[in-house]
Write an enzyme that holds these catalytic residues in place. Structure first.
Site, PDB file in Angstrom:
ATOM      1  N   ASP A 108       0.794  -1.234   0.000  1.00  0.00           N
ATOM      2  CA  ASP A 108       0.000   0.000   0.000  1.00  0.00           C
ATOM      3  C   ASP A 108       0.827   1.286   0.000  1.00  0.00           C
ATOM      4  OD1 ASP A 108       0.843   0.320   2.699  1.00  0.00           O
ATOM      5  OD2 ASP A 108      -0.939  -0.702   3.457  1.00  0.00           O
ATOM      6  N   HIS A 135       6.629  -7.646  -0.736  1.00  0.00           N
ATOM      7  CA  HIS A 135       5.649  -8.116  -1.726  1.00  0.00           C
ATOM      8  C   HIS A 135       5.409  -7.087  -2.833  1.00  0.00           C
ATOM      9  CE1 HIS A 135       3.935 -11.173   1.419  1.00  0.00           C
ATOM     10  NE2 HIS A 135       5.109 -11.519   0.932  1.00  0.00           N
ATOM     11  N   CYS A 167       4.367  -0.783 -21.936  1.00  0.00           N
ATOM     12  CA  CYS A 167       5.720  -0.327 -21.611  1.00  0.00           C
ATOM     13  C   CYS A 167       6.148   0.811 -22.542  1.00  0.00           C
ATOM     14  CB  CYS A 167       6.686  -1.494 -21.759  1.00  0.00           C
ATOM     15  SG  CYS A 167       8.383  -1.078 -21.357  1.00  0.00           S
ATOM     16  N   GLY A 209       0.749  -6.497  13.164  1.00  0.00           N
ATOM     17  CA  GLY A 209      -0.391  -6.623  12.247  1.00  0.00           C
ATOM     18  C   GLY A 209      -0.236  -7.620  11.132  1.00  0.00           C
ATOM     19  N   ALA A 253      -2.607  -1.455  16.179  1.00  0.00           N
ATOM     20  CA  ALA A 253      -1.299  -0.848  15.914  1.00  0.00           C
ATOM     21  C   ALA A 253      -1.281   0.664  16.180  1.00  0.00           C
ATOM     22  CB  ALA A 253      -0.896  -1.126  14.471  1.00  0.00           C
TER      23      ALA A 253
HETATM   24  P1  OAD Z   1      -3.749 -10.771   6.983  1.00  0.00           P
HETATM   25  O1  OAD Z   1      -5.024 -10.177   6.466  1.00  0.00           O
HETATM   26  O2  OAD Z   1      -3.512 -12.220   6.807  1.00  0.00           O
HETATM   27  O3  OAD Z   1      -3.629 -10.482   8.552  1.00  0.00           O
HETATM   28  C1  OAD Z   1      -3.839  -9.218   9.110  1.00  0.00           C
HETATM   29  C2  OAD Z   1      -3.536  -9.311  10.593  1.00  0.00           C
HETATM   30  O4  OAD Z   1      -3.704  -8.017  11.129  1.00  0.00           O
HETATM   31  C3  OAD Z   1      -4.449 -10.251  11.371  1.00  0.00           C
HETATM   32  O5  OAD Z   1      -3.652 -11.107  12.194  1.00  0.00           O
HETATM   33  C4  OAD Z   1      -5.295  -9.308  12.234  1.00  0.00           C
HETATM   34  O6  OAD Z   1      -5.603  -9.873  13.512  1.00  0.00           O
HETATM   35  C5  OAD Z   1      -4.357  -8.125  12.395  1.00  0.00           C
HETATM   36  N1  OAD Z   1      -5.008  -6.830  12.624  1.00  0.00           N
HETATM   37  C6  OAD Z   1      -6.261  -6.422  12.273  1.00  0.00           C
HETATM   38  N2  OAD Z   1      -6.470  -5.156  12.669  1.00  0.00           N
HETATM   39  C7  OAD Z   1      -5.334  -4.739  13.280  1.00  0.00           C
HETATM   40  C8  OAD Z   1      -4.919  -3.522  13.897  1.00  0.00           C
HETATM   41  N3  OAD Z   1      -5.723  -2.461  13.950  1.00  0.00           N
HETATM   42  N4  OAD Z   1      -3.661  -3.468  14.409  1.00  0.00           N
HETATM   43  C9  OAD Z   1      -2.829  -4.532  14.346  1.00  0.00           C
HETATM   44  N5  OAD Z   1      -3.174  -5.697  13.791  1.00  0.00           N
HETATM   45  C10 OAD Z   1      -4.395  -5.809  13.252  1.00  0.00           C
HETATM   46  O7  OAD Z   1      -2.569  -9.899   6.365  1.00  0.00           O
HETATM   47  P2  OAD Z   1      -1.002 -10.226   6.284  1.00  0.00           P
HETATM   48  O8  OAD Z   1      -0.517 -10.989   7.456  1.00  0.00           O
HETATM   49  O9  OAD Z   1      -0.320  -8.954   5.931  1.00  0.00           O
HETATM   50  O10 OAD Z   1       0.695 -11.540   0.316  1.00  0.00           O
HETATM   51  O11 OAD Z   1      -0.986 -11.150   5.020  1.00  0.00           O
HETATM   52  C11 OAD Z   1       0.263 -11.581   4.574  1.00  0.00           C
HETATM   53  C12 OAD Z   1       0.260 -11.733   3.094  1.00  0.00           C
HETATM   54  O12 OAD Z   1      -0.839 -12.584   2.724  1.00  0.00           O
HETATM   55  C13 OAD Z   1      -0.036 -10.469   2.309  1.00  0.00           C
HETATM   56  O13 OAD Z   1       1.096  -9.652   2.115  1.00  0.00           O
HETATM   57  C14 OAD Z   1      -0.474 -11.026   0.984  1.00  0.00           C
HETATM   58  C15 OAD Z   1      -1.353 -12.180   1.445  1.00  0.00           C
HETATM   59  O14 OAD Z   1      -1.283 -13.313   0.731  1.00  0.00           O
HETATM   60  C16 OAD Z   1       0.787 -11.397  -1.015  1.00  0.00           C
HETATM   61  O15 OAD Z   1      -0.046 -10.772  -1.657  1.00  0.00           O
HETATM   62  C17 OAD Z   1       1.996 -12.020  -1.610  1.00  0.00           C
END
Ligand code: OAD
Length: 265
Positions: A108, A135, A167, A209, A253
């Site tokens: 983002d 990513h 491109c 997060g 967060a």
């Molecule tokens: P997820 O959507 O899997 O997880 C988001 C996490 O943020 C969860 O554990 C929530 O509990 C937590 N969360 C929600 N609100 C929050 C807040 N206000 N403060 C802190 N934490 C909070 O997202 P990611 O772990 O980023 O990859 O997912 C990892 C990867 O999975 C992404 O980068 C993407 C996806 O596949 C690719 O696109 C390659």
């Protein structure tokens, strides 16, 4: 939202005051308070599609217009979001010259935006800190033919009558794709290698997060712990990293990160 436990906050803040270097690993949850939907939470759908159906090389090969339409929508939605107090606190910490690197799974661009804000703040005049976008970025494109990458912040029209982005390199004209890592693709080897080098030498890995289910990103915290460093987690939910964390703070967060980051000396 769950309230952070004061004793946990104090313990985590004490670890971070003493720890150097620090690696901060972030996921979609750090941007949730900016209004960016998480992958696995509510709001992770576009039309009837899940991210796993569209963010793949196969989906792009079958229907590049559909995939570009989704990215055009995401770029517009995310482009309207602002970094929140967590991104800003981390950026200000780096800008004060602290030995802190950020590795994010987010595409983002909000850490980069926060860093630019911190650089413009005359109370935080340090060099820009390390930011690894594991990513990729929604705001970069890559040519499917010549591989050239570039920043692209302008809106993209992928509607039925528009030409898909091409491109601009001389004599190329190949179809452009978003410069993000799709399901089934490998991360950029140089970027992930750098992230593992940083995680292995970190005295602390602060994990904010992320559901910690997508590897290799989630393994960075294990790498710090394996080398004797501490793991601190900020997440309203338990994750697979929770049992290994020295402190796990069950809260959002934007509320917690500004209270953890050491202030100016
Ligand atoms: P997820 O959507 O899997 O997880 C988001 C996490 O943020 C969860 O554990 C929530 O509990 C937590 N969360 C929600 N609100 C929050 C807040 N206000 N403060 C802190 N934490 C909070 O997202 P990611 O772990 O980023 O990859 O997912 C990892 C990867 O999975 C992404 O980068 C993407 C996806 O596949 C690719 O696109 C390659």
């Amino acid at each position: 939202m769950t309230r952070a436990d004061d004793a946990d906050l104090a313990r985590a803040a004490a670890i971070l005051r003493e720890a150097a270097p620090v690696l901060v690993l972030t996921g979609a949850g750090i941007s949730a308070d900016s209004g960016v939907p998480t992958f696995r939470g509510d709001g992770g759908l576009w039309r009837e599609f899940r991210a796993e159906e569209l963010a793949t090389p196969g989906a792009f090969a079958r229907d590049p217009r559909l995939v570009w339409e989704w990215y055009a929508w995401r770029r517009e939605a995310v482009g309207a979001c602002e970094p929140n107090a967590a991104h800003l606190a981390l950026a200000a910490w780096q800008a004060r010259g602290a030995d802190v690197a950020i590795a994010t799974q987010n595409v983002d661009g909000l850490h980069g935006l926060a860093a630019r804000r911190a650089a413009g703040d005359r109370t935080a005049p340090g060099a820009p800190g390390t930011l690894l976008e594991l990513h990729g970025s929604l705001f970069r494109v890559r040519c499917t033919v010549c591989g050239r990458r570039r920043e692209h912040r302008d809106a993209i029209d992928a509607s039925a009558t528009a030409a898909l982005p091409r491109c601009g390199a001389r004599g190329c004209g190949g179809l452009l794709r978003p410069d993000v890592v799709w399901f089934g693709e490998a991360l950029d080897p140089g970027t992930i290698e750098r992230a593992f080098a940083l995680s292995a030498r970190a005295a602390c890995c602060l994990v904010v997060g992320t559901s910690a289910v997508v590897h290799p990103a989630a393994s960075l915290a294990d790498s710090t712990r394996g080398a004797g460093g501490a793991v601190i987690e900020v997440n309203p939910e338990r994750t697979p990293l929770t049992p290994a964390a020295a402190v796990s703070i069950r809260a959002g967060a934007a509320d917690v990160v500004p209270r953890l980051v050491p202030g100016p000396a």
